[in-house]
Scaffold this motif. Structure first.
Motif, short mmCIF file in Angstrom:
data_model
loop_
_atom_site.label_atom_id
_atom_site.label_comp_id
_atom_site.label_asym_id
_atom_site.label_seq_id
_atom_site.Cartn_x
_atom_site.Cartn_y
_atom_site.Cartn_z
N ALA A 172 -14.01 -4.30 1.89
CA ALA A 172 -13.12 -4.65 2.74
C ALA A 172 -13.25 -5.90 3.46
O ALA A 172 -12.06 -6.70 3.55
CB ALA A 172 -13.50 -3.56 3.97
N GLU A 215 -12.84 -0.27 10.64
CA GLU A 215 -12.05 0.53 11.49
C GLU A 215 -10.29 0.63 11.23
O GLU A 215 -9.72 1.55 11.38
CB GLU A 215 -12.06 0.07 13.03
CG GLU A 215 -13.60 0.77 13.64
CD GLU A 215 -13.72 0.18 14.86
OE1 GLU A 215 -12.48 -0.34 15.74
OE2 GLU A 215 -14.63 0.36 15.65
N GLU A 216 -9.73 -0.63 10.65
CA GLU A 216 -8.54 -0.66 10.56
C GLU A 216 -8.35 0.06 9.11
O GLU A 216 -7.21 0.77 9.02
CB GLU A 216 -8.26 -2.27 10.10
CG GLU A 216 -6.78 -2.54 9.48
CD GLU A 216 -6.70 -3.68 9.01
OE1 GLU A 216 -5.54 -4.19 8.66
OE2 GLU A 216 -7.63 -4.70 9.01
N ALA A 217 -8.97 0.31 8.32
CA ALA A 217 -9.14 1.05 7.03
C ALA A 217 -8.83 2.56 7.35
O ALA A 217 -8.03 3.26 6.98
CB ALA A 217 -10.19 0.78 6.04
N PHE A 218 -9.85 2.79 8.56
CA PHE A 218 -9.80 4.36 8.53
C PHE A 218 -8.59 4.89 9.38
O PHE A 218 -7.88 5.82 9.37
CB PHE A 218 -11.17 4.66 9.59
CG PHE A 218 -11.27 6.34 9.84
CD1 PHE A 218 -11.62 7.08 8.83
CD2 PHE A 218 -10.77 6.70 11.05
CE1 PHE A 218 -11.70 8.31 8.91
CE2 PHE A 218 -10.74 7.96 11.24
CZ PHE A 218 -11.26 8.92 10.35
N ALA A 270 -5.67 3.37 9.25
CA ALA A 270 -4.56 3.39 8.20
C ALA A 270 -4.69 4.88 7.46
O ALA A 270 -3.61 5.48 7.38
CB ALA A 270 -4.53 2.31 7.36
N HIS A 271 -5.73 5.30 7.17
CA HIS A 271 -6.14 6.41 6.46
C HIS A 271 -5.75 7.72 7.47
O HIS A 271 -4.89 8.60 6.75
CB HIS A 271 -7.52 6.55 5.87
CG HIS A 271 -7.77 7.79 5.20
ND1 HIS A 271 -7.35 7.93 4.17
CD2 HIS A 271 -8.86 8.74 5.77
CE1 HIS A 271 -7.87 9.25 3.59
NE2 HIS A 271 -8.82 9.78 4.92
N GLN A 272 -6.09 7.60 8.56
CA GLN A 272 -5.85 8.71 9.44
C GLN A 272 -4.17 8.77 9.75
O GLN A 272 -3.67 9.85 9.65
CB GLN A 272 -6.54 8.25 10.83
CG GLN A 272 -6.28 9.44 11.68
CD GLN A 272 -7.02 9.13 13.25
OE1 GLN A 272 -7.04 8.01 13.49
NE2 GLN A 272 -7.58 9.96 13.72
N GLN A 273 -3.51 7.62 10.10
CA GLN A 273 -2.18 7.65 9.99
C GLN A 273 -1.52 8.11 8.87
O GLN A 273 -0.47 8.85 8.90
CB GLN A 273 -1.54 6.24 10.50
CG GLN A 273 -2.09 5.93 12.02
CD GLN A 273 -1.66 6.93 13.02
OE1 GLN A 273 -0.47 7.22 13.16
NE2 GLN A 273 -2.63 7.39 13.89
N LYS A 274 -2.05 7.81 7.63
CA LYS A 274 -1.33 8.23 6.39
C LYS A 274 -1.42 9.73 6.48
O LYS A 274 -0.40 10.46 6.10
CB LYS A 274 -1.61 7.59 5.29
CG LYS A 274 -1.59 8.05 4.02
CD LYS A 274 -1.96 7.27 2.71
CE LYS A 274 -3.33 7.99 2.42
NZ LYS A 274 -4.41 7.44 1.11
N LEU A 275 -2.44 10.38 6.83
CA LEU A 275 -2.50 11.94 6.43
C LEU A 275 -1.78 12.53 7.59
O LEU A 275 -1.27 13.53 7.40
CB LEU A 275 -4.44 11.95 6.65
CG LEU A 275 -4.93 11.69 5.42
CD1 LEU A 275 -6.48 12.03 5.76
CD2 LEU A 275 -4.59 12.21 4.14
N ARG A 288 1.76 12.55 6.59
CA ARG A 288 1.95 13.30 5.24
C ARG A 288 1.86 15.05 5.66
O ARG A 288 2.55 15.67 5.10
CB ARG A 288 0.96 13.00 4.52
CG ARG A 288 1.13 13.63 3.02
CD ARG A 288 0.34 13.08 1.92
NE ARG A 288 0.50 11.76 1.95
CZ ARG A 288 -0.30 10.85 0.99
NH1 ARG A 288 -1.46 11.39 0.43
NH2 ARG A 288 0.01 9.55 0.72
#
Length: 105
Positions: A81, A89-92, A94-99, A102
């Protein structure tokens, strides 16, 4: 320790040893190696290794091995990263928002 502190610590610790000099393809190789070691640790914890040339480990030792291997994966994810100027934190986030988008909450 929060994710940003952990990412900075990893960058400093690995950097002091010259381990941050590797590019993304080499870093991915290390990540895959550590992922394999994590898979081996999960197998040992869940079903054992069943090898006569290896000493039987206690559940506590098997769990400690798993904790260490997961840490090695996290270290490599952190460095990958960092190569792209992405915070954990940014990656997590983004992951959280994607899930959430969805699947909803």
């Amino acid at each position: 320790m929060d994710m940003n502190e952990a990412q900075q610590w990893i960058k400093q610790f690995y950097g002091e040893r010259g381990w941050t000099e590797y590019g993304p393809f080499i870093r991915m190789g290390f990540l895959m190696e550590e992922t394999g070691e994590t898979a081996r640790a999960v197998r040992a914890y869940e079903i054992g290794r069943d090898r006569p040339d290896e000493e039987v480990q206690s559940r506590e030792r098997l769990k400690q091995d798993l904790v260490e291997e997961i840490g090695d994966v996290l270290g490599n994810i952190s460095l990958l990263a960092d190569l792209y100027d992405i915070s954990l934190e940014e990656a997590f986030a983004a992951h959280q928002q994607k899930l959430l988008k969805r699947f909803g909450s």
